[in-house]
Design an enzyme around this catalytic site. Structure first.
Site, PDB file in Angstrom:
ATOM      1  N   HIS A  31       0.841  -1.202   0.000  1.00 28.88           N
ATOM      2  CA  HIS A  31       0.000   0.000   0.000  1.00 28.88           C
ATOM      3  C   HIS A  31       0.875   1.251   0.000  1.00 28.88           C
ATOM      4  CE1 HIS A  31      -4.024   1.921   1.109  1.00 28.88           C
ATOM      5  NE2 HIS A  31      -3.161   2.934   1.107  1.00 28.88           N
ATOM      6  N   HIS A  90       1.295   4.955  -2.549  1.00 27.98           N
ATOM      7  CA  HIS A  90       0.787   5.738  -3.682  1.00 27.98           C
ATOM      8  C   HIS A  90       1.948   6.349  -4.461  1.00 27.98           C
ATOM      9  CE1 HIS A  90      -3.534   5.829  -2.447  1.00 27.98           C
ATOM     10  NE2 HIS A  90      -2.990   5.566  -1.265  1.00 27.98           N
ATOM     11  N   ASP A 135       1.810   8.878  -6.474  1.00 29.01           N
ATOM     12  CA  ASP A 135       1.766  10.335  -6.401  1.00 29.01           C
ATOM     13  C   ASP A 135       2.014  10.865  -4.991  1.00 29.01           C
ATOM     14  OD1 ASP A 135      -0.639   9.379  -5.538  1.00 29.01           O
ATOM     15  OD2 ASP A 135      -1.893  10.503  -6.924  1.00 29.01           O
ATOM     16  N   GLY A 157      -9.310   8.019  -2.163  1.00 29.30           N
ATOM     17  CA  GLY A 157      -9.875   9.361  -2.065  1.00 29.30           C
ATOM     18  C   GLY A 157     -10.591   9.591  -0.746  1.00 29.30           C
ATOM     19  N   HIS A 202      -9.767   1.319  -0.155  1.00 30.32           N
ATOM     20  CA  HIS A 202      -9.516   2.124   1.041  1.00 30.32           C
ATOM     21  C   HIS A 202     -10.813   2.153   1.846  1.00 30.32           C
ATOM     22  CE1 HIS A 202      -6.059   3.715  -1.185  1.00 30.32           C
ATOM     23  NE2 HIS A 202      -5.677   4.379  -0.106  1.00 30.32           N
ATOM     24  N   GLU A 248     -10.435   3.734   7.215  1.00 35.48           N
ATOM     25  CA  GLU A 248      -9.269   4.539   7.610  1.00 35.48           C
ATOM     26  C   GLU A 248      -9.769   5.644   8.539  1.00 35.48           C
ATOM     27  OE1 GLU A 248      -5.615   7.169   5.645  1.00 35.48           O
ATOM     28  OE2 GLU A 248      -7.270   6.530   4.359  1.00 35.48           O
ATOM     29  N   HIS A 307      -6.035   0.041   4.928  1.00 37.59           N
ATOM     30  CA  HIS A 307      -6.120   0.581   6.298  1.00 37.59           C
ATOM     31  C   HIS A 307      -7.025  -0.306   7.155  1.00 37.59           C
ATOM     32  CE1 HIS A 307      -3.904   4.181   5.067  1.00 37.59           C
ATOM     33  NE2 HIS A 307      -4.703   4.231   4.022  1.00 37.59           N
ATOM     34  N   ASP A 317       2.295   4.295   2.563  1.00 36.26           N
ATOM     35  CA  ASP A 317       1.166   5.088   2.081  1.00 36.26           C
ATOM     36  C   ASP A 317       1.622   6.266   1.200  1.00 36.26           C
ATOM     37  OD1 ASP A 317      -1.514   5.620   1.753  1.00 36.26           O
ATOM     38  OD2 ASP A 317      -1.835   6.470   3.736  1.00 36.26           O
ATOM     39  N   ASP A 318       2.097   7.358   1.811  1.00 39.29           N
ATOM     40  CA  ASP A 318       2.507   8.557   1.049  1.00 39.29           C
ATOM     41  C   ASP A 318       3.799   9.128   1.643  1.00 39.29           C
ATOM     42  OD1 ASP A 318       0.082   9.278  -0.842  1.00 39.29           O
ATOM     43  OD2 ASP A 318      -0.780   8.678   1.078  1.00 39.29           O
TER      44      ASP A 318
END
Length: 361
Positions: free
Chosen positions: A15, A17, A19, A184, A214, A217, A238, A295-296
């Site tokens: 998991h 991303h 971006d 999102g 997702h 979360e 999550h 994640d990010d």
């Protein structure tokens, strides 16, 4: 003197991303090259503006993308480069296999309605975005010796994009793409059941496309239930709030449902209240099937080590638990069975576990 990593053996990440993983230097480079203004002039300044040090709400976190996505979106060279650099980053983190996810529509500037990030209309369609990302990932796989596959995201607020997402999953299923996701703002009421998403997931089931969502979360256990019962998800992104519905949680444990856990992310997005026990501690105690993920990392100023260190130092995770969760991640990956077996054998060998000694998940 460099510190010994919390877990210095090969890892599996499911998991993360694309971006949320760009290098600040690359963002600055394309900002200058394309004449798109950014709120900073150095990588360090940019990292501090985009990045987070203390918890924010999930919508505030999502707003961070507005700063830098217009710089990469709609540029062929940039899209391919960020995919390539992603694999390099994961190689440095000791990852043996990674599934990276992204929305093709959020990087496009043509054949997408509305065109994201207030871009002018260009000539890069969501289809070409997938082609470019695949090229970058495959070249990265060749150069950095990390096995990498991708997951295409539907976006909760744009159900009209979802039917095309599943078609792109079908088209590129032999060129890195292994699954579909719904990402999102989970706080959009009823968004799991928007007809575009339901149709896309029905089509995914029909065509044997792997599915993750997702859910849970920041949303309630009900959102997890919708993901499982209506979208037929095989994994939960999550999923922390699942534990608030004991009957649902018990059902998912019995089904060996995989939870893609992102501990540091859950602290910074406010998905977890630090005054309470983290759901991952419950997952560990119940021998649930879960993985640890970043994640990010751009926004959370983190690497995979951040999540391993957090769980080791604050939650009492041991080397044995790290081995168990990575083996479960490999078993729950969206790889075909033959490749999954190869990955598992690589982990068993690295962990000193005889391949025949398959542990119960």
């Amino acid at each position: 003197m460099t510190q010994t990593p919390s877990f210095d053996k090969p890892k599996v990440e499911l998991h993360v991303h694309l971006d949320g993983s760009f290098k600040p230097e690359t963002i600055l480079y394309y900002g200058r090259k394309r004449g798109i203004p950014l709120p900073a002039n150095t990588a360090e300044e940019l990292k501090n503006i985009i990045g987070m040090d203390k918890p924010l709400t999930l919508p505030c976190f999502l707003a961070k993308f507005n700063y830098y996505m217009p710089v990469i979106a709609g540029c062929r060279e940039a899209i391919k480069r960020v995919a390539y650099e992603f694999v390099e980053m994961k190689a440095k983190e000791g990852v043996a296999y990674v599934e990276v996810r992204y929305s093709p529509h959020l990087l496009a500037n043509d054949k997408v309605e509305p065109i994201p990030w207030n871009q002018a209309k260009g000539d890069i369609s969501p289809d070409e975005v997938v082609h470019l990302v695949n090229q970058g990932l495959q070249e990265g796989e060749r150069d950095f010796k990390v096995k990498v596959r991708s997951i295409l995201c539907c976006m909760r607020h744009e159900p009209n994009w979802s039917p095309e997402v599943v078609e792109l999953c079908k088209k590129y299923r032999h060129q890195t793409v292994v699954g579909i996701d719904l990402a999102g703002d989970e706080t959009i009421v009823g968004s799991s059941l928007f007809s575009g998403h339901l149709k896309a997931y029905e089509e995914a089931v029909k065509n044997g496309i792997h599915r993750t969502v997702h859910a849970g979360e920041v949303g309630s256990a009900e959102v997890v239930q919708e993901a499982v019962d209506r979208l037929h998800t095989e994994r939960v992104g999550h999923g922390y709030h699942t534990v608030e519905d004991e009957a649902l949680y018990k059902r998912l444990l019995e089904r060996n449902m995989h939870f893609e856990v992102c501990p540091w992310s859950s602290y910074l997005t406010g998905a977890w209240n630090p005054n309470t026990e983290h759901a991952v501690v419950r997952f560990k105690r119940d021998k649930a099937n879960y993985s640890l993920n970043t994640d990010d990392p751009l926004i959370f100023k983190s690497t995979l080590e951040t999540d391993y260190k957090m769980t080791k130092e604050k939650m009492g995770f041991t080397e044995e638990e790290f081995k168990r969760l990575n083996i479960n991640a490999a078993k729950s990956s969206f790889l075909p069975e033959g490749e999954k077996k190869e990955l598992l054998n690589l982990l068993y060998k690295a962990y000193g576990i005889p391949p025949a000694a398959e542990r119960q998940p």
